[in-house]
Design a protein around this motif. Structure first.
Motif, PDB file in Angstrom:
ATOM      1  N   ARG A 228       0.839  -1.200   0.000  1.00 64.04           N
ATOM      2  CA  ARG A 228       0.000   0.000   0.000  1.00 64.04           C
ATOM      3  C   ARG A 228       0.870   1.244   0.000  1.00 64.04           C
ATOM      4  N   ARG A 229       0.294   2.330  -0.488  1.00 62.39           N
ATOM      5  CA  ARG A 229       1.006   3.607  -0.564  1.00 62.39           C
ATOM      6  C   ARG A 229       0.144   4.713   0.009  1.00 62.39           C
ATOM      7  N   ILE A 230       0.807   5.663   0.640  1.00 64.25           N
ATOM      8  CA  ILE A 230       0.126   6.863   1.100  1.00 64.25           C
ATOM      9  C   ILE A 230       0.892   8.068   0.563  1.00 64.25           C
ATOM     10  N   MET A 231       0.166   9.137   0.312  1.00 65.88           N
ATOM     11  CA  MET A 231       0.774  10.359  -0.220  1.00 65.88           C
ATOM     12  C   MET A 231       1.017  11.348   0.909  1.00 65.88           C
ATOM     13  N   ILE A 232       2.250  11.785   1.063  1.00 64.88           N
ATOM     14  CA  ILE A 232       2.606  12.801   2.046  1.00 64.88           C
ATOM     15  C   ILE A 232       3.457  13.841   1.345  1.00 64.88           C
ATOM     16  N   GLY A 233       2.926  15.044   1.257  1.00 61.15           N
ATOM     17  CA  GLY A 233       3.667  16.123   0.605  1.00 61.15           C
ATOM     18  C   GLY A 233       3.993  15.811  -0.843  1.00 61.15           C
ATOM     19  N   GLY A 234       3.096  15.110  -1.509  1.00 54.56           N
ATOM     20  CA  GLY A 234       3.319  14.774  -2.908  1.00 54.56           C
ATOM     21  C   GLY A 234       4.261  13.596  -3.128  1.00 54.56           C
ATOM     22  N   ILE A 235       4.687  12.946  -2.040  1.00 55.70           N
ATOM     23  CA  ILE A 235       5.586  11.795  -2.133  1.00 55.70           C
ATOM     24  C   ILE A 235       4.828  10.538  -1.736  1.00 55.70           C
ATOM     25  N   ALA A 236       4.885   9.520  -2.571  1.00 56.54           N
ATOM     26  CA  ALA A 236       4.217   8.253  -2.281  1.00 56.54           C
ATOM     27  C   ALA A 236       5.112   7.393  -1.399  1.00 56.54           C
ATOM     28  N   LEU A 237       4.674   7.195  -0.167  1.00 59.66           N
ATOM     29  CA  LEU A 237       5.438   6.389   0.782  1.00 59.66           C
ATOM     30  C   LEU A 237       4.755   5.046   0.997  1.00 59.66           C
ATOM     31  N   GLY A 238       5.571   4.001   1.147  1.00 62.60           N
ATOM     32  CA  GLY A 238       5.020   2.679   1.407  1.00 62.60           C
ATOM     33  C   GLY A 238       4.530   2.557   2.834  1.00 62.60           C
ATOM     34  N   VAL A 239       3.502   1.742   3.030  1.00 63.37           N
ATOM     35  CA  VAL A 239       2.976   1.460   4.361  1.00 63.37           C
ATOM     36  C   VAL A 239       3.543   0.120   4.811  1.00 63.37           C
ATOM     37  N   PRO A 240       4.373   0.088   5.830  1.00 60.53           N
ATOM     38  CA  PRO A 240       5.001  -1.174   6.239  1.00 60.53           C
ATOM     39  C   PRO A 240       3.982  -2.170   6.779  1.00 60.53           C
ATOM     40  N   ASP A 241       4.210  -3.433   6.483  1.00 60.81           N
ATOM     41  CA  ASP A 241       3.368  -4.509   6.974  1.00 60.81           C
ATOM     42  C   ASP A 241       4.136  -5.239   8.065  1.00 60.81           C
ATOM     43  N   PHE A 242       3.646  -5.112   9.299  1.00 65.61           N
ATOM     44  CA  PHE A 242       4.349  -5.709  10.428  1.00 65.61           C
ATOM     45  C   PHE A 242       3.910  -7.137  10.727  1.00 65.61           C
ATOM     46  N   ARG A 243       2.906  -7.622   9.999  1.00 62.71           N
ATOM     47  CA  ARG A 243       2.422  -8.976  10.266  1.00 62.71           C
ATOM     48  C   ARG A 243       3.493 -10.044  10.043  1.00 62.71           C
ATOM     49  N   PRO A 244       4.293  -9.966   8.977  1.00 65.25           N
ATOM     50  CA  PRO A 244       5.347 -10.982   8.822  1.00 65.25           C
ATOM     51  C   PRO A 244       6.355 -11.000   9.972  1.00 65.25           C
ATOM     52  N   HIS A 245       6.620  -9.824  10.546  1.00 68.05           N
ATOM     53  CA  HIS A 245       7.571  -9.749  11.648  1.00 68.05           C
ATOM     54  C   HIS A 245       6.996 -10.409  12.898  1.00 68.05           C
ATOM     55  N   ALA A 246       5.712 -10.154  13.156  1.00 67.05           N
ATOM     56  CA  ALA A 246       5.062 -10.784  14.311  1.00 67.05           C
ATOM     57  C   ALA A 246       5.054 -12.298  14.156  1.00 67.05           C
ATOM     58  N   LYS A 247       4.743 -12.755  12.949  1.00 70.82           N
ATOM     59  CA  LYS A 247       4.719 -14.194  12.695  1.00 70.82           C
ATOM     60  C   LYS A 247       6.113 -14.796  12.861  1.00 70.82           C
ATOM     61  N   ARG A 248       7.129 -14.060  12.432  1.00 69.93           N
ATOM     62  CA  ARG A 248       8.502 -14.557  12.551  1.00 69.93           C
ATOM     63  C   ARG A 248       8.894 -14.741  14.012  1.00 69.93           C
ATOM     64  N   PHE A 249       8.537 -13.777  14.868  1.00 71.44           N
ATOM     65  CA  PHE A 249       8.889 -13.884  16.282  1.00 71.44           C
ATOM     66  C   PHE A 249       8.177 -15.056  16.943  1.00 71.44           C
ATOM     67  N   VAL A 250       6.884 -15.231  16.639  1.00 65.17           N
ATOM     68  CA  VAL A 250       6.124 -16.332  17.227  1.00 65.17           C
ATOM     69  C   VAL A 250       6.662 -17.670  16.744  1.00 65.17           C
ATOM     70  N   ASP A 251       6.858 -17.791  15.428  1.00 68.17           N
ATOM     71  CA  ASP A 251       7.376 -19.048  14.873  1.00 68.17           C
ATOM     72  C   ASP A 251       8.776 -19.344  15.379  1.00 68.17           C
ATOM     73  N   GLY A 252       9.591 -18.285  15.491  1.00 66.07           N
ATOM     74  CA  GLY A 252      10.956 -18.473  15.961  1.00 66.07           C
ATOM     75  C   GLY A 252      11.004 -19.007  17.378  1.00 66.07           C
ATOM     76  N   ALA A 253      10.144 -18.476  18.241  1.00 65.16           N
ATOM     77  CA  ALA A 253      10.096 -18.950  19.627  1.00 65.16           C
ATOM     78  C   ALA A 253       9.661 -20.408  19.684  1.00 65.16           C
ATOM     79  N   ALA A 254       8.661 -20.754  18.879  1.00 63.69           N
ATOM     80  CA  ALA A 254       8.173 -22.138  18.861  1.00 63.69           C
ATOM     81  C   ALA A 254       9.246 -23.091  18.335  1.00 63.69           C
TER      82      ALA A 254
END
Length: 332
Positions: A3-29
């Motif tokens: 996803r992208r959001i416009m700030i001051g005419g610049i298209a910035l990406g919206v980070p997806d933190f779900r993969p990081h959360a899944k990585r921490f949970v899976d890593g602990a297991a």
């Protein structure tokens, strides 16, 4: 699609933190499972997976191939020695495992491309890449001033070949949302072991690339691991006879280390001595340099070395060259 959001005419990406959360949970297991039932954890991790191992004809590579095949993985073995590879593949198949041998010279970038193309055609994917092949040269800088090719040779195999394979396989890993690239390096990058500037330079380059690639691709499901091995008693160190008097990790322990890393997917796997060395160079750099330099002055340049050549080479470096990448036919 991000996803992208416009700030001051610049298209910035919206980070997806779900993969990081899944990585921490899976890593602990995975960590708990590995500690309680290492054999079952390895089987759960690699059963049905396709694993490509470079430098597989002997040493750590061969040992890991046996372990992973026993756990249910299809192991793809590559090195320059056709006979050694096929012997290993036959032993694995005789024990009920799945193994395919591909002769390739990882120092040849065209061979790297052909290998990856052939492997993807034959198997459709590579779930785990283990960049185990390597070349080590023991020679002081002052004795290397007219041997610049020593640095080119180590970079060609230890760095360029390793990342060429990874860059060929990353698109397929990214498409499937999962993959693990393991780059074998050394504890020596933490303390600048004397007489190994060519080897350490190539491994430091590999470490830098690995860390940058992980930071870029972490959210895609691709994991990277750096294996900072200490001295391991393998054919790679045999030509340097002084190592007969040094403590070294056993090949069996080195294989277990790799299997544990395959299960837990750490960012880096390193010994306590490696962490101590890193800490010394961070907190007391001049003291660390004094200690290492003192050892360098005590040990003569050519003490305990064989007359033939002054390099410690992996089996890959001394094997016969094969320029064509094809699965080796099974012997009848």
């Amino acid at each position: 699609m991000s996803r992208r959001i416009m700030i001051g005419g610049i298209a910035l990406g919206v980070p997806d933190f779900r993969p990081h959360a899944k990585r921490f949970v899976d890593g602990a297991a995975r960590g708990v499972h590995q500690r309680l039932m290492p054999g079952a954890a390895l089987r759960r991790r690699v059963n049905g997976k396709v694993v490509l191992i470079t430098g597989a004809s002997s040493g750590i590579g061969a040992g890991v191939a046996h372990k992973l095949a026993e756990a249910g993985a299809t192991v793809l073995l590559t090195a320059r020695s056709a006979d050694a590879l096929e012997d290993l593949a036959e032993k694995i198949r005789d024990n009920g495992g799945e193994a395919v041998a591909y002769r390739a010279d990882i120092a040849d970038l065209d061979d790297c491309d052909r290998l990856c193309q052939k492997v993807l055609e034959d198997h459709g994917r590579v779930d785990i890449l283990i960049n185990n092949a390597g070349r080590s040269i023991r020679r002081s800088v002052v004795y290397s001033l007219d041997r610049f090719h020593d640095y080119q040779r180590t970079m060609q195999l230890n760095y360029f070949g390793a990342i060429r394979l990874a860059m060929n396989l990353i698109p397929a890993m990214k498409a499937q949302g999962d993959g693990h690239i393991i780059n074998v390096t050394t504890v020596g990058v933490f303390n600048g072991v004397p007489r190994f500037s060519a080897y350490l330079g190539s491994k430091c380059a590999l470490e830098g690339w690995t860390m940058a690639a992980q930071n870029e691709l972490l959210h895609t499901g691709i994991s990277f691991t750096l294996m900072n091995y200490p001295l391991v008693r393998t054919p790679m160190i045999a030509p340097t006879k002084i190592y007969d008097y040094f403590p070294a990790m056993s090949p069996e322990k080195a294989v277990d280390w790799m299997c544990e890393a395959i299960v837990t997917r750490p960012k880096r796997k390193v010994t306590a001595f490696g962490l101590f060395s890193q800490g010394m160079y961070t907190v007391l750099p001049k003291t660390a340099e004094l200690i290492v330099n003192t050892g360098y002055q005590i040990v003569p340049e050519f003490f305990g070395k064989e007359k033939k050549g002054s390099e410690g080479k992996s089996s890959l470096a001394s094997d016969e060259t094969g320029s064509n990448v094809q699965p080796l036919r099974r012997r009848k």
